[in-house]
Design a protein around this motif. Sequence first.
Motif, short mmCIF file in Angstrom:
data_model
loop_
_atom_site.label_atom_id
_atom_site.label_comp_id
_atom_site.label_asym_id
_atom_site.label_seq_id
_atom_site.Cartn_x
_atom_site.Cartn_y
_atom_site.Cartn_z
N ASP D 21 0.75 -1.21 0.22
CA ASP D 21 -0.16 -0.05 0.19
C ASP D 21 1.02 1.24 0.04
N ILE D 37 1.97 -8.13 6.33
CA ILE D 37 0.94 -7.11 6.20
C ILE D 37 0.42 -6.90 7.54
N SER D 38 0.23 -8.13 8.27
CA SER D 38 -0.30 -7.90 9.77
C SER D 38 0.70 -7.14 10.71
N LYS D 42 -2.13 -3.78 9.65
CA LYS D 42 -3.03 -3.92 8.78
C LYS D 42 -3.78 -5.36 9.03
N THR D 88 -3.84 -3.79 -0.56
CA THR D 88 -4.56 -4.67 0.42
C THR D 88 -5.97 -4.10 0.49
N ASP D 89 -6.13 -2.77 -0.11
CA ASP D 89 -7.50 -2.66 -0.09
C ASP D 89 -8.05 -1.97 -1.49
#
Lengths: 191, 416, 166, 896
Positions: D21, D37-38, D42, D88-89
Amino acid sequence: MDTQKQTTRLLDAVLFREIWKAMKVTFKHMFHRPMTFQYPREKRTIPDAHRGALGLLRYDNGQERCVGCDLCEAACPSRCIKVISEEDKSLPLQRYATEFYIDITKCVFCGYCVEACPVNALAMTKMYEYSTHDKRTLMFDKQRLYEIGDQHLEDAKKYLYAHNQEQDDEESRTYRYHFPQPIGKTEASDS
Amino acid sequence: MAHLEDQRETIYKVDPAHPETKDLPILRTEELLLNMGPQHPATHGVLKVILDLEGERITKSTVVMGFLHRGVEKLAEHGTYHQFIPHTDRLDYVCAMYNNFAYCRAVEKLMNVTVPERAEYLRTIVAEVQRIIGHLFWLGTQALDIGAMTVFFYTFRDREILLDWFDELCGARLTTSWYRIGGVERDFTASLETKIRDFLAYFPPKIDEYVVFLEKNRIWLARTVGVAVISAEDALGYGLSGPTLRGSGVDYDLRKYESYGAYPKCEFSVPVGKNGDTYDRYWIRIEEMRESIKIIRQCMDQMPKEGPVLADVPSVTLPPKNRVFTNLESMIQQFKLFSQGFDAPPGEIYCGTEAHKGELGFYIVSTGGGNPYRLKIRSPSFIHMGAFDFMAKGYMIADAVTIFGSYDIVMGECDR
Amino acid sequence: MHPIAETIQARFPDGFLSAQEWRGDLAVTVKREALHAIGRFLKDDPAMDCDYIVHVSSVDWPDEEERFEVVYEVYSIRHRHRIRVKTRVPEHDCYVDSLTDIWPGAEFMEREVFDMMGIRFNNHPDMRRILMPDDFPEGYPLRKDFPLQGKGWRDSFDFLNEGATS
Amino acid sequence: MALKPVTTPDTEAATISLNIDGETVTAKEGVSLYDVISSMGKIVPAMCYHYTFDPFGSCGMCLVLQEGKKSPVRSCTAKATEGMVIRTDGEDLFAARKKAVEKHLSVHPLDCPVCDADGHCELQDMAFEHQVTDLANAKQKNIPEDTRSLVLDFNMNRCIACGECINICKDVQRIDALQFMKKGGFTQVVAKGDHALDCEFCGDCLAVCPVGAITNKFSKYVYKPWQLRKTTTTCNYCGDGCQMYVETKDTEVVRVTSPLSWKNKWGDRGDTVNGHGGLCVRGRFGFQFIDSKERLKEPLVRNETGLAPTPWIEALDTTAERLTDIKSRYGSEAIAGLITARCTNEELYVFQRFMRTVLGTNNLDSSARYGHMNFVRAVHHALGINRTMNTSADLTKAKAILVVGANVTETNPVASLRVKAAIGTYKASVIVVDSMQTNLAKLASHPMMVKPGSEGAFIKGLVKSVLEQDLIDPDATAQAPEALSALKAAARAVSLDAVAAETGIPVETIQEAARIFAEAPRSVILCGEGIVRQPDGYNHTLSLVDLAWVTGKLNKPGCGINTFTEEGNEQGAVDMGVAPEFLPGPVPCAQAEARQKFSEAWDAPLPDAQSGKSLVEILDDCRAGKIKALYLVGENPLGTLPKSFGVEEALSQLELLIYQDPFLTETAHYAHVVFPACTFAEKDGTVTNQEGMVQFLRPALDPLGESALDWHIMVGLANGMGQSLPYENTQDIQAEIRKVLPGYYNLGEPRPVVADAVAYLRNGYADSVRARYADGRAQKSGRPYGLKLIQLIYHSGKLSTKASGLMDISPNAGALRMSLEECERLGLAEGGRVRVTSDHGSLELGVQADVNVLPGTCAFPEHFNEPPVKDLVRVVVDPITHVPYFKSTQVTIEKV
């Protein structure tokens, strides 16, 4: 003009004209039909949508509709419902309410429990005469609620129809379902 | 008020503001504390006012309230947004619909939900009906307080028609809970529409009837004209609103100036007084009833004949019940909304609505999640009571009832 | 930033902290020392002319250092704009200057804030509880740490509980 | 295992950088993209993901877009590689995820109203969040519910096949009791082999199930999650001190949940067990005793007819009066007190202060005496510390673990996960020395099944073998060369062949074990009930110290000696000085400086340090009539000790027996006064787990009936005796403990301990070590079988027998457990009966085959007194620590 106004005002004051005018209205009402009615003898006709005492309903075959999901308890803004549920050991996956209380002294008659009920087990009736000398009797338990539901079944159904909770009888039978049987199987189990 | 330390007995002095006292003989008088309420028929509930009197004149009044305080704002913090609607019924319990309306509007502003068109009309119609009920109630009780009993019967008779109509609409006469966040609970039926049209024809002559009783009545005039005068500037400073503010000549009506519902599509005028006295406030209410009739009539004519009455926003509004029975996603929606409520975005909003008493506002602070973090109710009754001391100063004891009557207070809303 | 917020910032560079606009509402956060002066400015300045006081409220943020937030909302009848002025006070020094001398209606609203949240107002003519009894001993009900559960009078009615537990 | 981050402390993976992102992040090569990512904070929705095991990739929710690829990829199963550009979005991803939810929903039954997970269901959350409406082609499965298991019901209609239950059972618990099976056209989770589920019932599968497919039978259908009040507290069943949520509805405990759940799935995958947060069968399903109907609800005082309910004031007054009377007539020495180590630190502290200042006696002891005291006294004596040396993270990262006489999976199941993780993730060498086939032995690299009672000999063999093979750590032994030569001299008395003969382990294996232990960079010793509760436990612990010292494992990071405790707060009981030999700290009771300090703090003189009697002596003195009044707080000596010890006579001699417990146990029948106490779920305070971590207990319920907190009762008694203890609430006690024991309450993390053996090695070590290694072989008994009183995973002490759930899972079979071979050899089919004879008695009972019992051994759970197998054993008392040993004996078995 001014003098005329003055005169009128003077005459109004002297003759109490406004009183006469008002009396005229009052006297006219002597010939109207009375608006009041004598309550215990005459009863109001209550609209279908009326939110009266709550009752629990059964399916047409006598089975309790309530599955004890406690959603009414969650929806109640005055926290007057208490549901105690349990597994029906004879039928695996069958959940039912072993106890169901509505503290009618706390109830605000908002109808949210009916709106919340995913099986339409609750409905409001046109029953409103349950005043009592003993406050204890206003804690409606499961038995009392089913009694109300049975006695006022027609009213309860009308309530559900009026508030768009159920379509009419025929239509609702198609989507009415029993746990744990899936939809579509209900027809068979009904008969 | 004169200080009492050394002079427990004072000589009554001529008050230049009330020259008629000039002719009174100079007597030795004592300050009198009069405790009015909390259980007084004219206080519209449980309100206590401690009046400091010099003779019959009020020199200072202390309002004691809170007898009906139920902690509604705290209750709101511990229920979902949806669950709070029945609590709003019990703020101004005479006019539940308008409270519902104001609250739902505030939450819709918070959630950014648009209400379907037909629902907007329905809401406006019912809100105006509620305004009529409110004004009828006020008129009857105010006249009764002042001594004119007949009007009370007539206004209550007509109010009854509308309450029965409410009963048919939503199942309750007073605690309606008919509004929903994103629309209304239930559409009008054909019979409801007929009934409201009948009422539109029936009601205007009735207003004239009430006016016959009061407009020229010399007692009514004596008790209202020039009583509890408040200037526009003071009224604003005190935060007065609704007819109480408009009586002082301030043209402030949220229906017009921060228009909502179907009001922008209706033509109506906002009656504004000149003198800021009780009579003007009475007159404004009478005129508002006539305007309401106009608004309702326009809405009935303009309203789309068909259409949803509840917005279809799955994350906020309930699914139709028949879908709950058959669709898992609707069932989930039903369960989530009732057990946890919808997830409000963090932020804060204030939304004021022109109820018949004045500006009924909700200030909601959300930190996300299903319950408001803080919900403040700006209730006109409470704020109007703040001006009571100011407005009652110098008037007679008997006027006290007229004054708070002219605010149209309801203690449920005042104490919350 | 909203022009009104800009004006306030220009007039009170020290007192102004931030401005937010959300859902069409303008909120200005100011230092509490500057609150009274900003209130006076909003009322008297012809460009502001906020003659109408809408509400006074308060919010409790127990986890933050400046725990309480006092909210004033004012409106200008002539310009038809609405401004929310917010200020923060810490718990140990819970005072704000009263705006009663600017808008007399603030008297009751501030009393309510005091009653419900325990924030005191300097120069307030009558700083007493308003909704709760004068001798209410148990703190301030709208604070987040006010106990929610207690043995209410309903608990003493045995028969109400009998049915529920048996 | 491929995706698990390479985080063995020895090797570090290469670092890569990638763009997520628009942000550049660095990560270790080969880890899951999802983890990267986590780690940025996120959270991409994922239903089948849990950080405790490898990504499974079945739910299809964790979609992200990788630049250069047309369709979204599943981030959990994708490896992070250098230069990835990830989004991711976005609307498209939202729609794709929505599709994935719809896929699960379309076959999900419409039974939210009856489902227990409703309101705490990830599928619901996801459906609501993604605003799924109007699903086409929804159909329903119709799989009958599997209710065969005792604990869990499987409703596979609701299953979304995320596999979390199977994975956690396999990867974390290493039990592997569940599997997927295609049955009736649907893939479903079933117990291995499609039998009724029979496992340890840790309930981790229940905890991680994101929907309601796995249901807890003990609370099925009686609640909805939103009705429950959640109280975070500490489990009291064993010394692990697991955090748990007691969930209550009104005044009943509905269920117990753990921090481990599908809601808590985004942890640090680098160290899975550390953040595991699960519970064992006892913690999760053994909660029914809290609001049991059997609980004592009012004080009882004995009158002519028996124990009669009495108001609190009256009961306290009578008791205080009688205590004062006994004190004045016989002196303080005639009063003694015993307390259970399930009480909180605060209660233990108040107890010892009450005993020492108000009653003026040093006759006080806790149930830590039954075993833990051996360990504490040994390490206190040798190393100057009072508890375990390692944190649980050390266990996970150890390269070699020596487990001696510790059936950890049964006694401390959650702590055993650390060892399991060391085995599974980090491939540690684990040497298990036990006389039972423990679950850990099945997983261990070097299981060594010794003959019963020969664990001590094995340890000596190890020391000998270390010395023989010259695996001595020169740095450590350089501190005290004379001690090393003393040890070498003493070890001459040990011959490896003799050890091999006694234990049944070949010499080569012993030598290999010694090598593994000595050569590993981080080696940890775990000893448990098989050492500290068996004869000579004190000396065996000292031998373990020898072993650790010569191999240099005493003060190296990640090395050390550890023990496990049976009751929730045994460590706290020691720390709070509830023992005649210790004052709070613990400091020796005779230490003048400490006596001065406490005497000032309590504003009272302390009783003579030498006068104190420990548990065994107290009971002896009771029997001898020297002790006239006994105050029992939660202790049940009658139920615990064998009949031959004469507890019954001891108790019946007493003039005043004050009994304080949540339940009316057999001991209570001798009591003159019975006070109803609270269980841990009603208490507010702290407990110290075996690692030395101080953790909170928080009240989940109001005290049941008129029962009261233990310290309230003690303060009440003190008041009745005219001396007030200055406590109004738990905080007061905590403040005082903070004052007298500075630094004790560093909550959340145990203080590191530093072992210092130098003083011990330099002073009189030679004599003691010679004595210890002298041929102390137990006399050969003529009886061929070793009888062991074992602990079961499903029970803890006697407390768990009040929990109906645990009794359902593991009822008292009343049968002797024997190995299959032995059963066959004796010609015992299932259901046969045997006569068991020891030197102290004889008993007839049934037999049950148990695969975990070795030939030559038989076992009986110590939790049950029916039939009274415990009475076959005679109590042997340790001469130094006064620990009573009564968990094993030799018996003969004949078929009846």
